[in-house]
Design a protein around this motif. Structure first.
Motif, mmCIF file in Angstrom:
data_model
loop_
_atom_site.group_PDB
_atom_site.id
_atom_site.type_symbol
_atom_site.label_atom_id
_atom_site.label_comp_id
_atom_site.label_asym_id
_atom_site.label_seq_id
_atom_site.Cartn_x
_atom_site.Cartn_y
_atom_site.Cartn_z
ATOM 1 N N SER A 189 0.811 -1.055 0.063
ATOM 2 C CA SER A 189 0.042 -0.128 -0.179
ATOM 3 C C SER A 189 0.949 1.460 0.011
ATOM 4 C CB SER A 189 -0.811 -0.026 1.356
ATOM 5 O OG SER A 189 -0.312 0.143 2.290
ATOM 6 N N ARG A 190 2.202 1.123 0.198
ATOM 7 C CA ARG A 190 2.912 2.385 0.261
ATOM 8 C C ARG A 190 3.795 2.437 -1.056
ATOM 9 N NH1 ARG A 190 2.012 1.683 5.035
ATOM 10 N NH2 ARG A 190 2.367 3.158 6.881
ATOM 11 N N GLY A 191 3.588 1.356 -1.975
ATOM 12 C CA GLY A 191 4.003 1.535 -3.075
ATOM 13 C C GLY A 191 5.581 0.949 -3.305
ATOM 14 N N ASN A 192 6.143 0.384 -2.089
ATOM 15 C CA ASN A 192 7.610 -0.009 -2.346
ATOM 16 C C ASN A 192 7.831 -1.491 -2.206
ATOM 17 O OD1 ASN A 192 7.264 0.265 0.348
ATOM 18 N ND2 ASN A 192 8.968 1.672 0.734
ATOM 19 N N LEU A 193 7.030 -2.223 -2.420
ATOM 20 C CA LEU A 193 7.008 -3.781 -2.449
ATOM 21 C C LEU A 193 7.443 -4.372 -3.614
ATOM 22 C CD1 LEU A 193 6.483 -6.213 0.109
ATOM 23 C CD2 LEU A 193 5.605 -6.838 -2.175
ATOM 24 N N ARG A 194 8.534 -4.915 -3.997
ATOM 25 C CA ARG A 194 8.830 -5.708 -5.042
ATOM 26 C C ARG A 194 9.034 -7.039 -4.667
ATOM 27 N NH1 ARG A 194 10.828 -2.690 -9.180
ATOM 28 N NH2 ARG A 194 10.802 -4.513 -10.580
ATOM 29 N N SER A 195 8.837 -8.228 -5.591
ATOM 30 C CA SER A 195 8.950 -9.555 -5.393
ATOM 31 C C SER A 195 10.268 -10.300 -6.254
ATOM 32 C CB SER A 195 7.753 -10.388 -5.563
ATOM 33 O OG SER A 195 6.799 -9.919 -4.489
ATOM 34 N N VAL A 196 10.824 -11.075 -5.475
ATOM 35 C CA VAL A 196 11.856 -11.912 -6.541
ATOM 36 C C VAL A 196 11.417 -13.525 -6.182
ATOM 37 C CG1 VAL A 196 13.621 -10.498 -6.317
ATOM 38 C CG2 VAL A 196 13.623 -12.058 -4.511
ATOM 39 N N ASP A 197 11.908 -14.223 -6.952
ATOM 40 C CA ASP A 197 11.665 -15.738 -6.910
ATOM 41 C C ASP A 197 12.826 -16.110 -6.035
ATOM 42 O OD1 ASP A 197 11.284 -18.556 -6.980
ATOM 43 O OD2 ASP A 197 11.763 -18.413 -9.154
ATOM 44 N N GLY A 198 12.429 -16.468 -4.807
ATOM 45 C CA GLY A 198 13.518 -16.847 -4.024
ATOM 46 C C GLY A 198 13.914 -18.499 -4.203
ATOM 47 N N MET A 199 13.381 -19.046 -5.101
ATOM 48 C CA MET A 199 13.757 -20.496 -5.216
ATOM 49 C C MET A 199 14.630 -20.728 -6.395
ATOM 50 S SD MET A 199 10.504 -22.656 -4.308
ATOM 51 C CE MET A 199 9.245 -22.588 -5.743
ATOM 52 N N ALA A 200 14.777 -19.463 -7.070
ATOM 53 C CA ALA A 200 15.809 -19.294 -8.333
ATOM 54 C C ALA A 200 17.609 -19.684 -7.425
ATOM 55 C CB ALA A 200 15.873 -18.148 -8.848
ATOM 56 N N ASP A 201 18.358 -20.083 -8.384
ATOM 57 C CA ASP A 201 19.719 -20.136 -7.675
ATOM 58 C C ASP A 201 20.202 -18.913 -7.018
ATOM 59 O OD1 ASP A 201 21.786 -18.983 -9.248
ATOM 60 O OD2 ASP A 201 21.348 -20.749 -10.599
#
Ligand code: AMP
Length: 218
Positions: A189-201
């Motif tokens: 809601s603050r607009g500063n969240l991004r996600s990454v795939d933590g299952m990658a190497d």
């Protein structure tokens, strides 16, 4: 820059925080490491925290915020911080916002590291570290080149965290889902969240995080 790595236990927050410390000069602030240091020192906070940590629960917001406030008062974090394992509750997130605002700063980025529960359990259940230099290993995925000898420093002493067993890991995941996962919507809601795939190497995750941070700094 102040960055939060958000994700369940075993997502790789500590590994990536150490990389960012080397590559970007940010200081890793791991509340889990700080509590383990307090336990090793036999301090009052450490003794109280140990019981809670061993059963996979969260240490009180009050204790955590005291420890973080003290750490944030040290001069070596001026270039910025990568928060690893903090905040873990909405109250901690709000307190961090206030703590940073008082210094004319803010949370610049929050990166959520997504990993499936069963992968987390097998990652955590087998992990251990060199007792001398702290290099991380895993019974199945990352063994030392010569069995029983640390690749980095040659030590033959290794340690396992008391809370890295399957029963406690499942409890820690439940605690994460109930108490920490709400921070995803807090930061979205603050607009500063991004996600990454933590299952990658590991290197792919490092690249993905680097790419996001390059965008934030521009
Ligand atoms: P970690 O090393 O981040 O996995 O943390 C290990 C344990 O320390 C957790 O399971 C909690 O018991 C405690 N802990 C670490 N950070 C926090 C925090 N921000 N809030 C509450 N408890 C924490």
């Amino acid at each position: 820059m102040n960055l939060i790595l958000l994700g369940p236990p075993g997502a790789g927050k500590g590994t990536q925080a150490k990389v960012l410390q080397e590559s970007r000069g940010l200081k890793q602030l791991s509340t889990g490491d700080m509590l383990r240091t307090a336990i090793a020192a036999g301090s009052e906070i450490g003794l109280k925290a140990k019981v809670i940590m061993d059963r996979g629960d969260l240490v009180s917001d009050e204790v955590i915020l005291d420890v973080v406030a003290e750490r944030m008062g040290k001069p070596d974090i001026k270039a910025g911080v990568v928060f690893d394992g903090f905040p873990r509750t909405p109250a901690q997130a709000q307190a961090l916002d206030k703590m940073l605002a008082a210094r004319g700063q803010k949370v610049d980025a929050v990166i959520e590291m997504k990993v499936e529960d069963e992968v987390l359990i097998s990652r955590i259940s087998g992990r251990y570290t060199c007792a001398k230099c702290g290099k991380g290993y895993h019974d199945s995925f990352a063994k030392p080149a010569r069995p029983g000898i640390c690749d980095a420093c040659g030590s033959t002493e290794f340690t396992r965290r008391a809370d890295d067993n399957e029963k406690t890991v499942r409890d820690r995941l439940n605690v994460y889902n109930k108490q920490t996962a709400p921070l995803v919507s807090y930061y979205t809601s603050r607009g500063n969240l991004r996600s990454v795939d933590g299952m990658a190497d590991i290197n792919h995750v490092t690249d993905a995080i680097g790419h996001i941070l390059d965008g934030v700094q521009r």
